[in-house]
Write an enzyme that holds these catalytic residues in place. Structure first.
Site, PDB file in Angstrom:
ATOM      1  N   HIS A 215       7.664 -39.089  58.829  1.00 21.84           N
ATOM      2  CA  HIS A 215       9.363 -38.171  59.024  1.00 21.84           C
ATOM      3  C   HIS A 215       8.925 -37.966  59.951  1.00 21.84           C
ATOM      4  O   HIS A 215      10.493 -38.250  60.866  1.00 21.84           O
ATOM      5  CB  HIS A 215      10.026 -37.858  57.880  1.00 21.84           C
ATOM      6  CG  HIS A 215      10.647 -38.735  56.756  1.00 21.84           C
ATOM      7  ND1 HIS A 215      11.121 -38.687  56.567  1.00 21.84           N
ATOM      8  CD2 HIS A 215       9.367 -38.761  55.776  1.00 21.84           C
ATOM      9  CE1 HIS A 215      12.055 -39.506  55.452  1.00 21.84           C
ATOM     10  NE2 HIS A 215      10.025 -39.955  54.952  1.00 21.84           N
ATOM     11  N   ASP A 216       8.333 -37.143  61.197  1.00 19.48           N
ATOM     12  CA  ASP A 216       8.275 -37.096  62.165  1.00 19.48           C
ATOM     13  C   ASP A 216       7.528 -38.704  63.476  1.00 19.48           C
ATOM     14  O   ASP A 216       8.787 -37.452  64.321  1.00 19.48           O
ATOM     15  CB  ASP A 216       6.836 -35.896  61.847  1.00 19.48           C
ATOM     16  CG  ASP A 216       7.352 -35.045  63.491  1.00 19.48           C
ATOM     17  OD1 ASP A 216       7.171 -33.816  63.158  1.00 19.48           O
ATOM     18  OD2 ASP A 216       6.408 -35.437  64.605  1.00 19.48           O
ATOM     19  N   HIS A 220      11.658 -47.597  62.030  1.00 19.43           N
ATOM     20  CA  HIS A 220      11.059 -49.138  62.897  1.00 19.43           C
ATOM     21  C   HIS A 220      12.966 -49.193  62.965  1.00 19.43           C
ATOM     22  O   HIS A 220      13.798 -48.743  61.650  1.00 19.43           O
ATOM     23  CB  HIS A 220      11.024 -50.736  62.582  1.00 19.43           C
ATOM     24  CG  HIS A 220       9.277 -50.258  62.576  1.00 19.43           C
ATOM     25  ND1 HIS A 220       8.695 -49.541  62.139  1.00 19.43           N
ATOM     26  CD2 HIS A 220       8.975 -51.284  63.503  1.00 19.43           C
ATOM     27  CE1 HIS A 220       7.797 -49.909  62.559  1.00 19.43           C
ATOM     28  NE2 HIS A 220       7.870 -51.129  63.705  1.00 19.43           N
ATOM     29  N   TRP A 271       5.833 -38.116  69.064  1.00 22.17           N
ATOM     30  CA  TRP A 271       5.157 -37.456  69.257  1.00 22.17           C
ATOM     31  C   TRP A 271       4.813 -36.002  68.257  1.00 22.17           C
ATOM     32  O   TRP A 271       5.709 -36.156  67.587  1.00 22.17           O
ATOM     33  CB  TRP A 271       5.545 -36.054  70.998  1.00 22.17           C
ATOM     34  CG  TRP A 271       6.023 -37.120  71.690  1.00 22.17           C
ATOM     35  CD1 TRP A 271       7.125 -37.391  72.417  1.00 22.17           C
ATOM     36  CD2 TRP A 271       4.720 -37.462  73.419  1.00 22.17           C
ATOM     37  NE1 TRP A 271       7.126 -37.982  73.683  1.00 22.17           N
ATOM     38  CE2 TRP A 271       5.988 -37.731  74.292  1.00 22.17           C
ATOM     39  CE3 TRP A 271       3.258 -37.336  72.864  1.00 22.17           C
ATOM     40  CZ2 TRP A 271       5.485 -38.149  75.397  1.00 22.17           C
ATOM     41  CZ3 TRP A 271       3.102 -37.358  73.866  1.00 22.17           C
ATOM     42  CH2 TRP A 271       3.310 -38.574  74.513  1.00 22.17           C
ATOM     43  N   ASP A 273       6.223 -33.634  67.519  1.00 22.17           N
ATOM     44  CA  ASP A 273       6.857 -33.001  67.948  1.00 22.17           C
ATOM     45  C   ASP A 273       7.980 -31.810  67.199  1.00 22.17           C
ATOM     46  O   ASP A 273       9.203 -31.033  67.888  1.00 22.17           O
ATOM     47  CB  ASP A 273       8.168 -32.726  69.357  1.00 22.17           C
ATOM     48  CG  ASP A 273       8.483 -34.395  68.656  1.00 22.17           C
ATOM     49  OD1 ASP A 273       9.006 -34.681  68.001  1.00 22.17           O
ATOM     50  OD2 ASP A 273       9.729 -35.209  69.402  1.00 22.17           O
ATOM     51  N   SER A 275       9.967 -33.169  65.274  1.00 26.27           N
ATOM     52  CA  SER A 275      11.280 -34.016  65.164  1.00 26.27           C
ATOM     53  C   SER A 275      11.555 -34.192  63.238  1.00 26.27           C
ATOM     54  O   SER A 275      12.920 -34.102  63.406  1.00 26.27           O
ATOM     55  CB  SER A 275      11.176 -35.193  65.358  1.00 26.27           C
ATOM     56  OG  SER A 275      10.212 -35.953  64.999  1.00 26.27           O
ATOM     57  N   HIS A 441       2.368 -45.587  49.915  1.00 24.95           N
ATOM     58  CA  HIS A 441       3.075 -45.092  48.406  1.00 24.95           C
ATOM     59  C   HIS A 441       2.546 -44.891  47.530  1.00 24.95           C
ATOM     60  O   HIS A 441       2.887 -44.421  46.319  1.00 24.95           O
ATOM     61  CB  HIS A 441       4.218 -46.324  48.629  1.00 24.95           C
ATOM     62  CG  HIS A 441       4.869 -45.787  49.118  1.00 24.95           C
ATOM     63  ND1 HIS A 441       5.079 -46.738  50.738  1.00 24.95           N
ATOM     64  CD2 HIS A 441       5.788 -44.632  49.741  1.00 24.95           C
ATOM     65  CE1 HIS A 441       6.189 -46.657  51.249  1.00 24.95           C
ATOM     66  NE2 HIS A 441       6.832 -45.205  51.202  1.00 24.95           N
ATOM     67  N   ARG A 538       7.332 -56.877  55.820  1.00 27.55           N
ATOM     68  CA  ARG A 538       6.643 -55.932  57.093  1.00 27.55           C
ATOM     69  C   ARG A 538       5.344 -56.655  58.168  1.00 27.55           C
ATOM     70  O   ARG A 538       5.783 -56.494  59.450  1.00 27.55           O
ATOM     71  CB  ARG A 538       6.894 -54.881  56.656  1.00 27.55           C
ATOM     72  CG  ARG A 538       8.500 -53.706  56.283  1.00 27.55           C
ATOM     73  CD  ARG A 538      10.173 -54.388  56.993  1.00 27.55           C
ATOM     74  NE  ARG A 538      10.676 -53.633  56.936  1.00 27.55           N
ATOM     75  CZ  ARG A 538      12.180 -54.308  57.477  1.00 27.55           C
ATOM     76  NH1 ARG A 538      12.166 -55.836  57.368  1.00 27.55           N
ATOM     77  NH2 ARG A 538      13.628 -53.603  57.030  1.00 27.55           N
ATOM     78  N   ARG A 542       6.333 -58.214  61.538  1.00 29.89           N
ATOM     79  CA  ARG A 542       5.650 -57.423  62.698  1.00 29.89           C
ATOM     80  C   ARG A 542       5.452 -57.971  63.111  1.00 29.89           C
ATOM     81  O   ARG A 542       3.551 -56.919  64.217  1.00 29.89           O
ATOM     82  CB  ARG A 542       5.550 -56.081  62.509  1.00 29.89           C
ATOM     83  CG  ARG A 542       7.039 -55.357  62.036  1.00 29.89           C
ATOM     84  CD  ARG A 542       7.403 -53.911  61.173  1.00 29.89           C
ATOM     85  NE  ARG A 542       8.311 -53.693  60.934  1.00 29.89           N
ATOM     86  CZ  ARG A 542       8.692 -52.409  59.742  1.00 29.89           C
ATOM     87  NH1 ARG A 542       7.789 -51.574  59.897  1.00 29.89           N
ATOM     88  NH2 ARG A 542       9.250 -52.244  59.968  1.00 29.89           N
TER      89      ARG A 542
END
Length: 692
Positions: A215-216, A220, A271, A273, A275, A441, A538, A542
């Site tokens: 999650h950081d 997509h 990054w 960071d 987020s 998962h 996916r 991709r």
């Protein structure tokens, strides 16, 4: 267009060095040159580039190819002489299958050589990069809301909306998107038949942690103007929770490149960071901040605040669950504690300054925990313990670095604190292949075993079982309500004492095959999805290589028959049923789950190789972990905070000291808490041999 923030323009002192990136397109590396010295007569090189290429090819054709697997002949023939010999060294060890059984020092050499090869041949840029302009890092001594202005030579690198890079050239599979059918693959090879766990090695906090990191880092962008529908074939329809499901395809953008014409964009900042708690843009950041003393919003009960729609307030809340929410809440408290400490130490700092410094510190703490705590439990061997600590502290170790600072290059002093960021000529991004190997998962169980924390702990600090809460009650909006009833302490202690799922075939949670997905703002979508089948689709959509081609591109020996992959006769039988005898058709995710695991590794060797490359890249390409990892950027107190934090247990002890004291028997917060602490080993780490 030149950004108004850019202060320095390329003049005659700057020039581009164009180099061919191993047939993957051109990249630009910007180099600064001081004022010219008086002209000196240039020495003519002893051999021209063409001559060297001819020597390499002749050497390869006459000598090296005899010792190298035929699948690598073409790749090695295009390497430099030095890299060809380095590959021969690594390849020889691979053919014996012994690298993980080497003494620690020899194992570290093997991993360093392999990492070098991947840095040279498995970092591929996607999308155009700006030219002619740079900014001054001094103008941005903090992490921006959207990840921009980190790389001084490419202000957009690693920002929200930047392209996913590549470790392997795209493999077009338009004609194979449904071969074999994703719902058949999910039903016959992935769906959990009986829960298998990781014993004492890895707990549910560890499983939540990697989701916290995803999650950081990565998500997509989707094309919400159209939908794809998958329909369960008759042969598995009665075993599929959904007879069909619809979803949005990944949105493709033109790159302006010749070799890679289109790519996907990342709606998170890749990054390290933080987020996940701050958000990946200014709008989300505005929602999570209090604008008082630099702090972030958190509820009085120590959990995430919720808005009027019941959606949690944090940096990234899409497709989340209670385990991730508890970690978000914990690190919001960490951020706020840093703010309190800095305000006390530096009373003149304003709200914005306190927020910026606290974000730098908290992000670095998260990165450090992942590097030297979480990862060494995931890859529980002395070799990887030494390797991950060397990534942060260098081979000279923590005591030396704390005393003398960063000395030497990345090997002796570590990646953290390097004099300048290193991107190996390829703008920083996380990659499609990185995304694929982090499909984990299977780590999730079918229920969380809630513990009774109102009684005295039993043997090994183990609390008695209170009840089992089904995982569907802990995901999405329902999960937030359930978590508020459970409370932080009970949830965290319960996850600490429960082993997570093993990354194997037939261990994908069935409840994830009938899942309510969410929009980027955390709101539920009307269509349920079969996540197991969707993940297979996916990778194909991709253009991620299938398992065998994936291994070849990573210079790993491919399989030639199913027995090379697994000794499980039942698995071989079902693999033949789904894929026939063609091992080249094997989907990457299935191969990663079927692959024999190295002793101590919770993930496959194939996944580990991508990890080896990208774990290094996340640190060495980021100026806030390299040139700007110092007291001036972090403040003296903030820098000390990072340097004295060694584990998740340290963070937990700051905010909930009673939890580890009363309920944790293990050394790491990521191993099952009733396991014994690590026994002291009198043999120095670098002199150890692996246990048989």
């Amino acid at each position: 267009m030149v950004s108004r923030h850019c202060r320095h323009y390329f003049s005659h002192n700057f020039f581009y060095k164009y180099g061919h990136m191993h047939d993957h397109g051109y990249y630009k590396e910007y180099l600064y040159h001081p004022p010219p010295h008086p002209k000196k007569k240039k020495r003519k090189p002893r051999f021209s580039r063409k001559t060297m290429a001819f020597i390499t090819k002749a050497l390869f054709n006459n000598i090296l190819r005899r010792f190298i697997h035929q699948d690598f002949h073409e790749a090695v023939s295009s390497m430099t002489i030095i890299d060809a010999f380095l590959f021969l060294m690594v390849h020889s060890v691979d053919r014996l299958g012994i690298w993980h059984r080497l003494p620690v020092v020899l194992g570290l050499i093997y991993l360093a050589v392999r990492r070098h090869l991947h840095q040279q041949y498995n970092l591929i840029n996607v999308g155009e990069t700006p030219s002619g302009v740079r900014f001054s890092p001094g103008d941005y001594p903090y992490r921006t809301a959207d990840g921009s202005y980190n790389d001084p030579f490419n202000e957009g690198a690693g920002s929200q909306g930047s392209f996913f890079g590549r470790n392997i050239m795209p493999v077009h599979q338009t004609d194979k998107l449904m071969k074999p059918d994703p719902m058949v693959v999910a039903t016959k090879l992935l769906t959990r038949t009986q829960y298998k766990d990781t014993d004492k090695q890895f707990n549910m906090i560890a499983a939540s942690w990697i989701q916290f990191m995803i999650h950081d880092w990565i998500d997509h962008m989707e094309n919400t103007n159209q939908q794809v529908e998958l329909i369960a074939p008759k042969e598995v329809a009665n075993k599929c929770p959904l007879s069909s499901f619809k979803f949005y395809p990944t949105k493709e953008f033109p790159t302006g490149f010749y070799d890679i014409k289109s790519g996907a964009k990342n709606i998170r900042t890749p990054w390290w960071d933080g987020s996940v708690i701050y958000g990946s843009n200014k709008e989300r950041l505005q929602k999570v901040r209090t604008f008082t003393d630099g702090k972030l919003k958190i509820s009085e009960d120590g959990l995430l605040q919720q808005d009027e729609d019941g959606i949690p307030i944090s940096g990234d809340i899409r497709n989340s669950w209670a385990g991730v929410s508890t970690l978000q809440a914990l690190f919001i408290k960490e951020h706020n504690a840093v703010c309190d400490t800095l305000k006390k130490e530096y009373p003149d700092l304003n709200d914005e300054e306190l927020y910026r410094y606290a974000r730098l510190v908290t992000s670095a703490v998260i990165a450090k925990i992942h590097t030297i705590d979480w990862t060494v439990e995931l890859l529980k061997t002395d070799m990887l313990l030494a390797g991950m600590r060397a990534n942060w502290y260098g081979l000279l170790g923590k005591k030396f670095k704390d005393t003398f600072g960063h000395v030497g290059g990345s090997s002796l002093g570590g990646l953290v604190g390097l004099r300048k960021p290193v991107n190996h000529g390829v703008p920083y991004s996380l990659t499609e292949e990185f995304t694929s190997v982090y499909r984990l998962h299977q780590l999730l169980p079918d229920s969380i075993h809630l513990r009774n924390i109102n009684v005295a702990p039993g043997p090994n600090k183990s609390p008695p079982l209170l009840e089992e809460v089904p995982m569907p009650d802990l995901i999405g909006h329902k999960g937030e309500k359930t978590l508020s009833q459970i409370g932080f302490t009970r949830q965290f202690v319960s996850m600490g004492h429960q082993a997570c799922g093993a990354l194997e075939l037939w261990n994908y949670p069935s409840w994830l095959r009938d899942l309510v997905a969410q929009d980027i703002d955390g709101k539920d979508r009307p269509d349920h999805v079969d996540l197991a089948a969707l993940e297979i689709y996916r990778d194909r959509e991709r253009k991620v290589a299938r398992y065998n081609q994936f291994r070849r591109a990573l210079l790993l020996i491919p399989i030639s028959k199913w027995k090379d992959l697994t000794e499980d006769k039942n698995a071989i039988e079902v693999l033949k049923d789904v894929y026939g005898d063609d091992v080249e058709e094997l989907d990457l995710m299935v191969g990663l789950m079927a692959e024999k695991k190295i002793k101590g590794f919770a993930i496959s060797e194939t996944a580990f190789i991508v990890f080896l490359l990208m774990a290094t890249r996340r640190l060495e390409a980021d100026r806030f972990f390299t040139s700007d990892f110092n007291e001036e950027t972090y403040t003296k107190k903030g820098f000390e905070w990072v340097n004295t934090t060694e584990s998740l247990k340290d963070v937990l002890d700051r905010h909930y000291p009673e939890i580890s004291k009363k309920w944790m028997n293990s050394t790491s917060a990521f191993s099952v808490w009733d396991s014994p602490p690590n026994a002291p080993n009198p043999i120095p780490l670098y002199l150890r041999f692996p246990s048989s």
